[in-house]
Design a protein around this motif. Sequence first.
Motif, PDB file in Angstrom:
ATOM      1  N   GLU A  49      68.798  21.857 -11.508  1.00 25.71           N
ATOM      2  CA  GLU A  49      68.878  23.020 -12.389  1.00 25.71           C
ATOM      3  C   GLU A  49      67.816  24.049 -12.036  1.00 25.71           C
ATOM      4  O   GLU A  49      68.087  25.259 -12.043  1.00 25.71           O
ATOM      5  CB  GLU A  49      68.726  22.568 -13.842  1.00 25.71           C
ATOM      6  CG  GLU A  49      69.859  21.677 -14.331  1.00 25.71           C
ATOM      7  CD  GLU A  49      69.596  21.151 -15.726  1.00 25.71           C
ATOM      8  OE1 GLU A  49      68.496  21.456 -16.267  1.00 25.71           O
ATOM      9  OE2 GLU A  49      70.475  20.453 -16.279  1.00 25.71           O
ATOM     10  N   SER A  50      66.590  23.546 -11.714  1.00 23.44           N
ATOM     11  CA  SER A  50      65.505  24.471 -11.379  1.00 23.44           C
ATOM     12  C   SER A  50      65.816  25.255 -10.111  1.00 23.44           C
ATOM     13  O   SER A  50      65.665  26.476 -10.065  1.00 23.44           O
ATOM     14  CB  SER A  50      64.198  23.686 -11.211  1.00 23.44           C
ATOM     15  OG  SER A  50      63.905  22.958 -12.371  1.00 23.44           O
ATOM     16  N   LEU A  51      66.267  24.543  -9.076  1.00 20.20           N
ATOM     17  CA  LEU A  51      66.548  25.230  -7.809  1.00 20.20           C
ATOM     18  C   LEU A  51      67.746  26.158  -7.930  1.00 20.20           C
ATOM     19  O   LEU A  51      67.771  27.236  -7.330  1.00 20.20           O
ATOM     20  CB  LEU A  51      66.787  24.193  -6.716  1.00 20.20           C
ATOM     21  CG  LEU A  51      65.589  23.296  -6.357  1.00 20.20           C
ATOM     22  CD1 LEU A  51      65.937  22.402  -5.185  1.00 20.20           C
ATOM     23  CD2 LEU A  51      64.364  24.121  -6.047  1.00 20.20           C
ATOM     24  N   LYS A  52      68.742  25.722  -8.700  1.00 20.75           N
ATOM     25  CA  LYS A  52      69.900  26.605  -8.878  1.00 20.75           C
ATOM     26  C   LYS A  52      69.536  27.853  -9.683  1.00 20.75           C
ATOM     27  O   LYS A  52      70.102  28.929  -9.460  1.00 20.75           O
ATOM     28  CB  LYS A  52      71.037  25.829  -9.554  1.00 20.75           C
ATOM     29  CG  LYS A  52      71.758  24.884  -8.605  1.00 20.75           C
ATOM     30  CD  LYS A  52      72.976  24.279  -9.260  1.00 20.75           C
ATOM     31  CE  LYS A  52      73.778  23.464  -8.235  1.00 20.75           C
ATOM     32  NZ  LYS A  52      74.372  24.297  -7.188  1.00 20.75           N
ATOM     33  N   GLU A  53      68.617  27.686 -10.614  1.00 21.36           N
ATOM     34  CA  GLU A  53      68.180  28.872 -11.346  1.00 21.36           C
ATOM     35  C   GLU A  53      67.412  29.833 -10.438  1.00 21.36           C
ATOM     36  O   GLU A  53      67.575  31.056 -10.521  1.00 21.36           O
ATOM     37  CB  GLU A  53      67.316  28.459 -12.526  1.00 21.36           C
ATOM     38  CG  GLU A  53      66.912  29.647 -13.389  1.00 21.36           C
ATOM     39  CD  GLU A  53      66.107  29.222 -14.592  1.00 21.36           C
ATOM     40  OE1 GLU A  53      66.105  28.029 -14.912  1.00 21.36           O
ATOM     41  OE2 GLU A  53      65.491  30.107 -15.204  1.00 21.36           O
ATOM     42  N   ILE A  54      66.583  29.254  -9.561  1.00 21.94           N
ATOM     43  CA  ILE A  54      65.888  30.098  -8.587  1.00 21.94           C
ATOM     44  C   ILE A  54      66.895  30.827  -7.700  1.00 21.94           C
ATOM     45  O   ILE A  54      66.766  32.037  -7.427  1.00 21.94           O
ATOM     46  CB  ILE A  54      64.933  29.239  -7.733  1.00 21.94           C
ATOM     47  CG1 ILE A  54      63.810  28.687  -8.591  1.00 21.94           C
ATOM     48  CG2 ILE A  54      64.357  30.049  -6.574  1.00 21.94           C
ATOM     49  CD1 ILE A  54      62.899  27.731  -7.864  1.00 21.94           C
ATOM     50  N   ALA A  55      67.923  30.088  -7.247  1.00 15.42           N
ATOM     51  CA  ALA A  55      68.946  30.711  -6.406  1.00 15.42           C
ATOM     52  C   ALA A  55      69.698  31.804  -7.168  1.00 15.42           C
ATOM     53  O   ALA A  55      69.993  32.882  -6.629  1.00 15.42           O
ATOM     54  CB  ALA A  55      69.909  29.647  -5.896  1.00 15.42           C
ATOM     55  N   ALA A  56      70.004  31.510  -8.452  1.00 15.40           N
ATOM     56  CA  ALA A  56      70.719  32.524  -9.242  1.00 15.40           C
ATOM     57  C   ALA A  56      69.889  33.782  -9.429  1.00 15.40           C
ATOM     58  O   ALA A  56      70.400  34.909  -9.324  1.00 15.40           O
ATOM     59  CB  ALA A  56      71.101  31.925 -10.594  1.00 15.40           C
ATOM     60  N   ARG A  57      68.611  33.561  -9.689  1.00 12.06           N
ATOM     61  CA  ARG A  57      67.740  34.731  -9.856  1.00 12.06           C
ATOM     62  C   ARG A  57      67.588  35.498  -8.546  1.00 12.06           C
ATOM     63  O   ARG A  57      67.464  36.722  -8.551  1.00 12.06           O
ATOM     64  CB  ARG A  57      66.367  34.276 -10.357  1.00 12.06           C
ATOM     65  CG  ARG A  57      66.404  33.580 -11.712  1.00 12.06           C
ATOM     66  CD  ARG A  57      67.101  34.393 -12.750  1.00 12.06           C
ATOM     67  NE  ARG A  57      67.191  33.710 -14.028  1.00 12.06           N
ATOM     68  CZ  ARG A  57      67.902  34.146 -15.050  1.00 12.06           C
ATOM     69  NH1 ARG A  57      68.627  35.247 -14.934  1.00 12.06           N
ATOM     70  NH2 ARG A  57      67.924  33.471 -16.173  1.00 12.06           N
ATOM     71  N   THR A  58      67.626  34.771  -7.442  1.00 11.80           N
ATOM     72  CA  THR A  58      67.518  35.445  -6.148  1.00 11.80           C
ATOM     73  C   THR A  58      68.760  36.298  -5.872  1.00 11.80           C
ATOM     74  O   THR A  58      68.666  37.398  -5.318  1.00 11.80           O
ATOM     75  CB  THR A  58      67.333  34.404  -5.034  1.00 11.80           C
ATOM     76  OG1 THR A  58      66.201  33.597  -5.334  1.00 11.80           O
ATOM     77  CG2 THR A  58      67.114  35.078  -3.690  1.00 11.80           C
ATOM     78  N   LYS A  59      69.940  35.798  -6.245  1.00  8.11           N
ATOM     79  CA  LYS A  59      71.157  36.581  -6.078  1.00  8.11           C
ATOM     80  C   LYS A  59      71.101  37.876  -6.903  1.00  8.11           C
ATOM     81  O   LYS A  59      71.462  38.960  -6.430  1.00  8.11           O
ATOM     82  CB  LYS A  59      72.374  35.757  -6.501  1.00  8.11           C
ATOM     83  CG  LYS A  59      72.694  34.599  -5.577  1.00  8.11           C
ATOM     84  CD  LYS A  59      73.866  33.800  -6.110  1.00  8.11           C
ATOM     85  CE  LYS A  59      74.162  32.605  -5.222  1.00  8.11           C
ATOM     86  NZ  LYS A  59      75.285  31.785  -5.751  1.00  8.11           N
ATOM     87  N   THR A  60      70.650  37.715  -8.124  1.00  4.10           N
ATOM     88  CA  THR A  60      70.501  38.915  -8.961  1.00  4.10           C
ATOM     89  C   THR A  60      69.497  39.878  -8.363  1.00  4.10           C
ATOM     90  O   THR A  60      69.695  41.106  -8.366  1.00  4.10           O
ATOM     91  CB  THR A  60      70.060  38.491 -10.376  1.00  4.10           C
ATOM     92  OG1 THR A  60      70.982  37.561 -10.900  1.00  4.10           O
ATOM     93  CG2 THR A  60      69.959  39.690 -11.297  1.00  4.10           C
ATOM     94  N   PHE A  61      68.463  39.293  -7.800  1.00  4.63           N
ATOM     95  CA  PHE A  61      67.420  40.103  -7.156  1.00  4.63           C
ATOM     96  C   PHE A  61      67.974  40.894  -5.974  1.00  4.63           C
ATOM     97  O   PHE A  61      67.592  42.049  -5.738  1.00  4.63           O
ATOM     98  CB  PHE A  61      66.308  39.154  -6.696  1.00  4.63           C
ATOM     99  CG  PHE A  61      65.260  39.773  -5.831  1.00  4.63           C
ATOM    100  CD1 PHE A  61      65.247  39.567  -4.461  1.00  4.63           C
ATOM    101  CD2 PHE A  61      64.271  40.565  -6.378  1.00  4.63           C
ATOM    102  CE1 PHE A  61      64.287  40.132  -3.662  1.00  4.63           C
ATOM    103  CE2 PHE A  61      63.296  41.127  -5.580  1.00  4.63           C
ATOM    104  CZ  PHE A  61      63.292  40.919  -4.219  1.00  4.63           C
ATOM    105  N   GLY A  62      68.896  40.269  -5.211  1.00  5.10           N
ATOM    106  CA  GLY A  62      69.433  40.956  -4.040  1.00  5.10           C
ATOM    107  C   GLY A  62      70.503  41.980  -4.358  1.00  5.10           C
ATOM    108  O   GLY A  62      70.661  42.956  -3.631  1.00  5.10           O
TER     109      GLY A  62
END
Length: 872
Positions: A70-83
């Motif tokens: 969940e933690s890594l997927k949240e980081i990935a999700a936030r990174t997508k939003t960031f990009g």
Amino acid sequence: MASEDQSPNDGDESKQPAADASRRSGSNAIQLKPLGAPMEAETQKSFCADSPYYSSYVDHEMQHLQVMKESLKEIAARTKTFGKCGALMAESTRRLAMACRLQRPINPADDDKDEEAIAERRAYEEAERRRSVGDEMASLMGVMAEMLDEIANAQEQMCVSFEATLVKSFEHFADVEYRTAVNLRDSAEEATETAEQIFAKFLNGRHAVSADGESGDAGTNDAWNKFSEQVGNHGASFLSRFSNRNKRDPASSRAGKTNLSQSRSSIKPTKSSASNIAEDPAAQKALSSANLRLTLEQVRLHQASAELKRFQLLKHLVAHKQRRKFEIGENCLASLHGVRAYFHHCSDLVSGLLPTMNRFQLDQVAARDILQNKLGPSWLSREDDIESTISGFREMTKSAEVIVEAISRGDKAYVNQQVMNLDAIENQVQIWDLPNMLAASTRLQRDQARGVYIEGWLYKKSTQRISLNPWSKRWFMMDSDGIYYFRNQQDKRAMTNGNDIAPTLERVKICDVVLCTVRVPQKDVPRFCFEVVTPNQHPLILQARGPKEFQLWKDTIRRAIESQLVHGNPQDMEKIGRPLSPTRDVDKSGRPGRPALSRGSSMDGDEVVLSEFHDLDTEKNRSENKQVVRDFKKSKVVPELMQSNPCCADCNADNPDWVSLNLGILVCIECSAVHRSLGVHVSKVRSLQLDSLSESEGNLLLKMGNEKVNDIWESGTRLQRGWKKPTSNAGRKAKEEWIKSKYLWRGFIEFTEGSTHEEREEKYSKDLYEAAAKGDILAVASALAHGGVITWKNKEDNGRTALHACALKKRGEESEDEGSSPPWDALECAELLLQNGAKLDDPDDATHNVLDCAVIGGAEREMIEYLTMKVN
């Protein structure tokens, strides 16, 4: 070259099965110990074994994997939003920084809620996340979060870099790690459940009722004869229903038949042989005995396979802790390098991060090195040990099938040789020694819980007259205060209205030690049952998982009661350690509350502190009382061993660097693989380069050697036709046939002609005892090779074993043949006996174990020190 299924004793005839050679006999007697003495000598506590400690550890690690995912997927999700969101890039960066701190974003809906409760919940979640990824990786992510806060206003140039490093890699790593762990856990649970169901069915079959009578009693034999028929009629249908539960894979359903159903379907006597068996009561009894042994072999095979599945799951969970370091760390470092490349105007900030980045990069290299060069080979070696043990069990199971088939055909030789007694069959299969054998292979152990005298699985009989499940499996333990059992997950969910709860261990008190008594039920009950009687309560009927555990539980409870009555308050007694923990109340949410003030109610739950497992291959000097192991790899012993044994004992390959400790030989790496497949009960293989040898093990190998040992094991080769010793250039199959025929079937040993198996066993057991009394190490090896029973007791010498006699060997005693004082090899002789299964706690007629006998008999000081070191 003869095939593997032929015996060298028969030439072109079919090879003699291993039934004669594999018979063992031994005493199940247990030496009583003082209350509070450590119980590790009885059963090794393998962390891979099915226990609440293992289940709780796996649940904790699976929860950490879920949180990490969940933690890594949240980081990935936030990174997508960031990009994607250029206009909201600064805000996305701050959210990413918060995620990298392992914090959840602030929910606006929480503004109206209790701030203190929200802060406590967020702190708990953050702590869980830090534990799931590890403190080192959490610190690394924290460094990255600080940097992201500084560059939130210049985020647009970093979008591509972050999307490449923090999205796909993290998602892939989290999905693969979690999916693999889930598959391994499901496989381990299915294998454990199958093994437990088969074992419980055997343990509570008709044959198990009241086995306290005479061993040759006809009623008892008829009872377990019916059990054999019952297993044959119902085992296949039950297991086929279990395998058909997965409807999505028809192929796996067709392949789901176990060895039990396959062996039953493949072994069907013809009409003529069936009529012969029906007319011969001895053949009927032998066939039933052979079927029961086959069932026991399959029970053992299922339990060992379940142990392998649990071991593989633990291996994945432990390796994950190393993989996450370099998998997560490398991607984080790649993002940091991207920041340094794209933001030249932030060079001062990035330069300040370089020392931290370099330090973590060194940690990633070290983590990868530990996994590949230290943990990987060690765990692979242990997995090979388990698989080789299972291969040995599989060979013995095939041998049992051959015996059943031969008796089904009416072969009188097998009918006369078949053991008829249930206890003798169990000793022959060594079903009750399986936990120790598996623990020796996994080399993962847990410490005895402090303050606990005894603990283990027991079957608890329901006190209700009508019950759908009259017997329930519970983990019981006893300390100075009382007897407890662990509350299972179903009990916890019932207390919390079905809500999920954290994986903890809680115990429920059954009774106080001083107020209970223990007795063996007089009426018909299954084997290994005892009653715990308390005032104002129905007697609690418990069933142990074997004769050793049955005796151990009875004796420990009785000694505890006696000590309570003699010493009074348990605080005045000598304690093993502190109590487990105070009683904790359980609130409606399922989380443990504050400690309660009293421990009187049996409905209160004790939250047990979880014990960690210990890797025996990687830990060093955990206790000053443990045996000091010398590193023979760097001493003169290894060159001396290799110089005196320049060729492999089985194929004459040059420079062998593997040893078999219980056989006393050096072999090449290819032959060592075959030796491993025989199982540790036949050959205990170690590497001179990778493993460490103790001083006694090194001296044992120096005293024996390939030439002397081959004179014993190959003494009858000239009598066998068509057999030729393989060379170093021979194929794997030729070497495997030779090694199995040599050590497993004992086909190249010259036996006394015209003697039966029982006569040979008695003769060579006496020879073993006399050789041990003289300290003649080669004579001991010869007697063992010819089939001498290591646990045989000399009735003419107070019921002592060969190890007792060896311990009493004095220095300087003259030889009868030469009239001179031979070298004192008693220590090496004792080491050889222990390597081949001799037990230090075997009592003689005076109930003295080996160490007691040595001290009372005035043995040599070196022998007493050696035995004391082995006991500790």
